[in-house]
Design a protein around this motif. Structure first.
Motif: not given
Length: 264
Positions: A181-195, A197-205
Motif C-alpha cells: 500500500x502507498x504510504x508516502x508521496x514525494x514531489x517537486x514543484x516547478x510550476x512557478x519557476x518552470x525549472x 526543482x531540487x527541493x522535495x516535498x512530502x505527503x503521508x497517506x
C-alpha cells in the motif's frame, strides 16, 4: 438409397471439417488473450493491486470529494476520462472545461491562490496511486525513504517533454514493503519557476477507505521538510462525501459561466 448415402457422407465430411477448424482456432485465440505486456514496473503493479487494481479504476468515470479548507467546505468534481474539473467553495468556482481554466467569484471575496496551479491539485493527490498510470509518464529507481526507523521502497516518476503544465515535475511513490500500500508521496514543484526543482516535498497517506472495490485516501498529511526528507507535520486534509462512479458527470458543470473569467 445410394444418393442418400452419398449425401450423408458429404454432410459428415463438411461437418467434420468445420469442427476441426474450430478446435484449431480456439487455442490460438486463448493464447493471444494471455499475452498482455505491462509498461509499469512490477512494484507499481503490486501497488495498484493492493489498492483494488488498475482495471477496476479504469472503469470509474466520475470522482467527487469534499474537504475543509480555510474553515469552509471545498468540493472537487472530476471527470476521470477527460480530466475536466470543478472546485467549488461558498465564494468561488474554479473550473477546467478541457481546454481552458476559468474562475467565477460568487461575491466580493477575492480568490487567494493560483488557479492554474490549483484547479487539479487536490484531485491529483487524492487519486493516488492510480493517477501514476497516466500516459506520458516515465518510471525510474529512487533510494528508499527512511522515516522514524522504517524503510519505504520507492518508485520515481517523471514526465515526457511537453506533458502537462509542469513536465519538469518529479514524483516518488513510497510503499509499505509488506502490504504494497502507498504510504508516502514525494514531489517537486516547478510550476512557478518552470525549472527543474531540487527541493522535495512530502505527503503521508495514513488512512484509506474503500469505494467500489478501490482504496482511496481518507487523510493525507502534509509534512515539513529538510534536506529532502520529511520532518514534522505541517497540516492534514480530511476527505468526506466521496462519490466514485462509472456514470459520466453532467458535462455542463465544467463549462464557464457567463460572469466568469478566463485564467491566463
Amino acid at each position: 438409397m445410394k444418393n442418400f448415402i452419398y449425401l450423408f457422407i458429404a454432410v459428415s465430411m463438411f461437418s467434420c471439417k468445420d469442427a476441426k477448424k474450430e478446435t484449431v482456432v480456439a487455442p490460438e485465440t486463448t493464447k493471444t488473450e494471455e499475452v498482455v505486456e505491462s509498461n509499469y514496473p512490477e512494484a507499481l503493479e503490486k501497488v495498484f493491486e493492493a489498492h483494488g487494481g488498475l482495471d477496476q479504476w479504469k472503469k470509474m468515470r466520475f470522482l467527487e470529494f469534499s474537504m475543509q479548507k480555510n474553515g469552509v467546505d471545498e468540493v472537487t468534481s472530476t471527470d476521470l476520462w477527460n480530466r475536466k474539473s470543478l472546485v467549488e467553495t461558498p465564494d468561488h468556482k474554479l473550473g477546467y472545461d478541457g481546454k481552458q481554466v476559468w474562475l467565477q467569484n460568487k461575491g466580493d471575496a477575492e480568490y487567494k491562490g493560483k488557479p492554474k496551479f490549483y484547479y487539479n491539485l487536490m484531485s491529483y493527490f487524492y487519486a493516488m496511486p492510480f493517477i501514476l498510470a497516466d500516459d506520458g509518464i516515465v518510471y525510474g529507481d529512487i533510494e528508499p525513504l527512511v522515516f522514524e526507523g522504517k524503510t519505504y521502497p520507492g518508485i520515481k516518476v517523471g514526465y515526457e517533454s511537453g506533458v502537462g503544465e509542469s513536465p519538469e515535475d518529479e514524483y516518488a511513490l513510497y510503499y509499505n514493503p509488506d502490504t504494497y500500500k502507498m504510504e508516502w508521496l514525494g514531489y517537486t514543484v516547478t510550476f512557478f519557476s518552470q525549472e527543474k526543482a531540487k527541493e522535495w516535498h512530502f505527503r503521508k497517506y495514513s488512512e484509506w477507505e474503500e469505494f467500489n472495490g478501490l482504496l482511496l485516501p481518507k487523510i493525507i498529511v502534509r509534512y515539513e521538510y529538510e534536506n529532502n526528507l520529511p520532518t514534522t507535520v505541517h497540516s492534514e486534509n480530511n476527505f468526506f462525501n466521496v462519490k466514485l462512479t462509472k456514470e459520466q458527470a453532467n458535462q455542463d458543470i465544467f463549462e464557464m459561466p457567463e460572469d466568469a473569467q478566463l485564467v491566463e
